[in-house]
Design an enzyme around this catalytic site. Structure first.
Site, PDB file in Angstrom:
ATOM      1  N   LYS A  40       5.462   6.404  17.158  1.00 42.23           N
ATOM      2  CA  LYS A  40       4.729   6.564  15.899  1.00 42.23           C
ATOM      3  C   LYS A  40       4.048   7.922  15.765  1.00 42.23           C
ATOM      4  CE  LYS A  40       5.091   2.449  13.837  1.00 42.23           C
ATOM      5  NZ  LYS A  40       5.508   2.253  12.437  1.00 42.23           N
ATOM      6  N   SER A  92      10.802   1.924  22.089  1.00 43.42           N
ATOM      7  CA  SER A  92       9.925   2.543  21.091  1.00 43.42           C
ATOM      8  C   SER A  92       8.452   2.543  21.455  1.00 43.42           C
ATOM      9  CB  SER A  92      10.107   1.847  19.737  1.00 43.42           C
ATOM     10  OG  SER A  92       9.856   0.455  19.854  1.00 43.42           O
TER      11      SER A  92
END
Length: 530
Positions: free
Chosen positions: A166, A417
């Site tokens: 992110k 991720s």
């Protein structure tokens, strides 16, 4: 991959332009005005939001913002094992401005006018953020490759400072703010990773950050956001509730709202992962991408398909919240997320821009169960010495649960991720993974309550290679004679075959023994015969 007989995926909805415009402005109104058309990629929008309405809560519905999905995804490219939730968990998305329940939405994420970024935007993002994020190499997963029969590389984005990918989109979006907007501050709703990324890079860039987190947000992520100097407000039972509160708060405080998975600048930042993958891995066949709100797969797919259109882009989401599949089906229903190990993917309605951009670039979507996610986290720990959260492990879960058998023998990159998982959740997940793997079993057996009865049971388990982890006695509620005791045993075994042998041996010695079917619902890919 689609065949010649399958319908093609549309790329541009009718009447929508992809031309860029500069300095778009937006107005707010209490009347039923239609949102302005903004086919722009200059997304420096700060203080106002265009209108959209929500369904008022009643006994059978839950408040939500609407979403419009484009049409025409071939159904055989999407794993449809997920189940539509009960009526109380289903939200309609057909309300229009002027109806009762009217509310606000971020104008750069307008369902009527979705945005499409260009490859040049991803290239610009890569240059802009190069000094602010860690360049994570794609590393060959030797043990997993051998076990799964796939030439597997891992993009370990959990090695970023805040533990997830992110940071890329958050930093690029913050860098794109004007001086006035940066001074006023930025705000976002997030279950954790986007909040962490904004908080950290806001601190690095001197931009005040406020994050709205649902009440279920992991405690570790809440405390970390505060540690980076962000203002943390916990509100709502899911991301949608937090978003709606964030829109109102942003309007009142004059702050810029940055959607964590649908803001075009965020999508461009996430797309830089695709560029790095292609630079580092030659002769690539496929990329596996976790899917929550859709921003990551939208950006990565655009980058990869622009440079290497033959590479297959595969999305993976949790079957407890298959919102992206739902949007691609154009069903018009938003799925209420359940508690999941992949809490970072629990997004009730995916990004309208993300779905719009993913059309034509994403080849396949599959869903995975909780058992496979737990086993994937365990495999990452044992084989890669990597601590990965549930949302980051869904790609490996798809390979483990044999959802992608066509990838056998191919070169694949799987994006890990994120790695922000609570230590308490990690402990429970390890035990769940061990149970799925046949290395932790539970059974009830009635034995003699006379001296030596328990010792005989323990000796039998030990003789056959088992190890007792826990043992519980029950006497009061036993229908047998008073000289018997029911014992519940939790034991460690080597694998499913070893567990089967141990239980069969116990059945030969004890007439009253019971146990649940401990084998997973899926056929584990690594356990298949060659």
């Amino acid at each position: 991959m689609p065949t010649a007989s399958e319908p093609s995926l549309p790329t541009t909805p009718e009447g929508v332009s992809t031309d860029d415009t500069k300095n778009a402005s937006f107005t707010k109104s209490e009347s039923a005005t239609v949102p302005l058309t903004i086919p722009s990629h200059k997304h420096s929008v700060a203080h106002a939001f265009s209108p959209i309405v929500t369904i008022a809560s009643d006994t059978n519905t839950t408040t939500t913002s609407s979403i419009t999905a484009s049409q025409g995804t071939p159904r055989d490219l999407i794993d449809t094992t997920f189940k539509v939730k009960e009526k109380i968990n289903i939200r309609k998305a057909s309300i229009h401005p002027g109806d009762e329940g009217y509310d606000l939405i971020d104008p750069v994420c307008d369902p009527k006018h979705p945005h499409r970024i260009q490859f040049s935007d991803i290239s610009s993002a890569a240059y802009s953020i190069r000094d602010g994020i860690n360049r994570i190499p794609c590393m060959k997963a030797h043990q997993l490759s051998t076990w799964l029969g796939v030439d597997l590389y891992l993009k370990k984005e959990y090695l970023q400072v805040t533990g997830s990918f992110k940071e890329r989109g958050a930093r690029f979006a913050l860098l794109r703010l004007t001086k006035e907007q940066a001074a006023a501050g930025a705000i976002a709703a997030s279950a954790g990773n986007h909040a962490l990324a904004l908080a950290y890079h806001g601190q690095q860039l001197g931009i005040p950050i406020t994050v709205i987190m649902p009440i279920f947000a992991p405690l570790m992520k809440v405390s970390c956001c505060k540690g980076y100097g962000a203002t943390v407000i916990q509100h709502g039972h899911d991301i949608q509730d937090a978003k709606e509160f964030g829109f109102h708060y942003a309007r009142e405080k004059g702050m810029t709202y940055i959607n964590g998975f649908d803001h075009p600048d965020v999508v461009a930042g996430q797309g830089t992962i695709g560029l790095e993958i292609l630079e580092e891995v030659n002769k690539l066949d496929a990329v596996i991408v976790p899917v929550g709100g859709g921003g990551l797969i939208a950006g990565v797919a655009l980058a990869i398909k622009t440079l290497r259109p033959e590479v297959e882009v595969i999305g993976v989401e949790s079957e407890t919240c298959p919102s992206f599949s739902n949007a691609l089906f154009n069903s018009g229903l938003a799925v209420h997320p359940e508690n999941s190990l992949a809490d970072g993917l629990a997004v009730p309605t995916v990004g309208v821009n993300a779905v719009y951009m993913a059309k034509g670039n994403v080849d396949r979507i599959v869903t995975v169960c909780e058992e496979s996610i737990a086993l994937a986290i365990l495999r990452c720990l044992e084989m890669e010495k990597s601590v990965v959260e549930g949302a980051g492990a869904v790609g490996l879960a798809a390979l483990i649960s044999n959802k992608l058998p066509h990838l056998k023998g191919k070169r694949v990159v799987n994006i890990l991720s994120g790695g922000n998982i609570d230590s308490t959740v990690l402990g429970r997940t390890i035990e769940r993974g061990l149970a799925v793997d046949g290395r932790l079993i539970k059974f009830d057996v009635v034995v003699s309550d006379r001296p030596g009865g328990i010792a005989e049971l323990a000796t039998l388990i030990c003789k056959h290679g088992g190890s007792i982890k826990d043992m519980f006695h029950e006497r009061a509620w036993l229908a047998a004679n008073v000289f018997s005791v029911r014992v519940r045993v939790v034991a460690e075994t080597r694998d499913h075959d070893h567990a089967d042998d141990l239980l069969k041996e116990l059945e030969q010695h004890y007439s009253q023994i019971s146990y649940q079917d401990y084998r997973p619902k899926f056929v584990c890919s690594g356990d298949e015969s060659p």
